[in-house]
Motif scaffolding. Structure first.
Motif, PDB file in Angstrom:
ATOM      1  N   ASP A  54       0.827  -1.213   0.000  1.00 13.22           N
ATOM      2  CA  ASP A  54       0.000   0.000   0.000  1.00 13.22           C
ATOM      3  C   ASP A  54       0.857   1.258   0.000  1.00 13.22           C
ATOM      4  OD1 ASP A  54      -2.270  -1.597   0.040  1.00 13.22           O
ATOM      5  OD2 ASP A  54      -2.609  -1.354   2.205  1.00 13.22           O
ATOM      6  N   GLU A  57       2.235   1.747  -3.376  1.00 12.90           N
ATOM      7  CA  GLU A  57       1.152   2.216  -4.256  1.00 12.90           C
ATOM      8  C   GLU A  57       1.000   3.733  -4.140  1.00 12.90           C
ATOM      9  OE1 GLU A  57      -1.977   2.525  -6.881  1.00 12.90           O
ATOM     10  OE2 GLU A  57      -0.630   0.832  -6.568  1.00 12.90           O
ATOM     11  N   ALA A  58       1.105   4.263  -2.924  1.00 17.69           N
ATOM     12  CA  ALA A  58       1.001   5.711  -2.730  1.00 17.69           C
ATOM     13  C   ALA A  58       2.158   6.445  -3.414  1.00 17.69           C
ATOM     14  CB  ALA A  58       0.966   6.043  -1.238  1.00 17.69           C
ATOM     15  N   THR A  61       1.441   6.298  -7.204  1.00 19.72           N
ATOM     16  CA  THR A  61       0.315   7.165  -7.553  1.00 19.72           C
ATOM     17  C   THR A  61       0.722   8.626  -7.543  1.00 19.72           C
ATOM     18  OG1 THR A  61      -1.272   5.559  -6.709  1.00 19.72           O
ATOM     19  CG2 THR A  61      -2.034   7.838  -6.898  1.00 19.72           C
ATOM     20  N   ASP A  62       1.508   9.029  -6.563  1.00 22.27           N
ATOM     21  CA  ASP A  62       1.956  10.414  -6.484  1.00 22.27           C
ATOM     22  C   ASP A  62       2.788  10.791  -7.714  1.00 22.27           C
ATOM     23  OD1 ASP A  62       2.032  12.918  -5.190  1.00 22.27           O
ATOM     24  OD2 ASP A  62       3.965  12.452  -4.270  1.00 22.27           O
ATOM     25  N   GLN A 134       8.450  11.548  -1.273  1.00 24.28           N
ATOM     26  CA  GLN A 134       8.321  10.102  -1.123  1.00 24.28           C
ATOM     27  C   GLN A 134       9.556   9.439  -0.517  1.00 24.28           C
ATOM     28  OE1 GLN A 134       5.502   8.904  -1.397  1.00 24.28           O
ATOM     29  NE2 GLN A 134       4.545  10.611  -2.443  1.00 24.28           N
ATOM     30  N   ARG A 137       9.149   7.664   2.877  1.00 22.12           N
ATOM     31  CA  ARG A 137       8.336   6.456   2.746  1.00 22.12           C
ATOM     32  C   ARG A 137       9.177   5.293   2.210  1.00 22.12           C
ATOM     33  NH1 ARG A 137       2.988   7.999   0.036  1.00 22.12           N
ATOM     34  NH2 ARG A 137       2.179   8.340   2.107  1.00 22.12           N
TER      35      ARG A 137
END
Length: 154
Positions: A54, A57-58, A61-62, A134, A137
Motif C-alpha cells: 500500500d 502504491e502511494a 500514484t503520487d 516520497q 516512505r
C-alpha cells in the motif's frame, strides 16, 4: 532548427523519462510485494507486506499524478523484467518458503531506493519535489525489509 528542437525536447523529456522509469519499477516492486503477501505463510509477515504494498502504491500514484499534471501520460504497468522476476520468485518461494520472499524483496527494495535517490541528483528542482516527498516512505520500506532480512539470518 531541428537540432535545437531536439535538444529542447531532450531536456524537457529527461525528467519525465526518469520519473516514468521510477513509476514502472515502483509498479514492479508493488506487484512483487503483493505476490509475496498473497503467498507467505506467516500472518504477521503477510500484514507487513500488504502495508508495504500500500505504501508503494502511494509512491507510484503520487508520481503518476505529477506526470499527468505536466500533460503527459504516466505508465500504468510495470516491466516485462518485473513480471519474469515475480514468476521466478513465486516458483523459488514455493520451494524455499517465506525467507525467499524476504530476501528478494529486500534486494529489490534496496535497488529501487538507489535508483530513486540517484534520480534526485539528476532532476530539475520542480520535478525533484515530488520525489523528495516520497523519500521518507521509501526509507521506511527499505528499513522494514532490512529488519526482516536480518531476522531471517539469525
Amino acid at each position: 532548427m531541428l537540432g535545437a528542437w531536439m535538444e529542447e525536447w531532450a531536456v524537457t523529456c529527461a525528467p519525465n523519462q526518469l520519473i516514468n522509469d521510477l513509476i514502472r519499477h515502483g509498479i514492479d516492486d508493488r506487484e512483487l510485494y503483493g505476490a509475496a503477501a498473497d503467498q507467505v505463510q506467516e500472518p504477521g509477515l503477510r500484514q507487513v507486506l500488504h502495508e508495504n504494498c500500500d505504501a508503494l502504491e502511494a509512491v507510484v500514484t503520487d508520481m503518476q499524478l505529477q506526470v499527468a499534471a505536466e500533460g503527459h501520460r504516466p505508465p500504468r504497468h510495470g516491466t516485462l523484467r518485473g513480471w519474469v522476476r515475480r514468476q521466478l520468485a513465486g516458483w523459488l518461494a514455493r520451494r524455499g518458503g517465506d525467507g525467499v520472499w524476504i530476501h528478494l524483496l529486500a534486494r529489490s527494495e534496496a535497488g529501487y531506493r538507489r535508483m530513486f535517490e540517484s534520480g534526485l541528483d539528476r532532476m530539475p528542482q520542480d520535478a525533484r519535489r515530488v520525489l523528495q516527498r516520497q523519500q521518507g516512505r521509501l526509507r521506511d520500506l527499505a528499513d522494514d525489509m532490512c529488519s526482516l532480512s536480518a531476522s531471517q539470518r539469525d
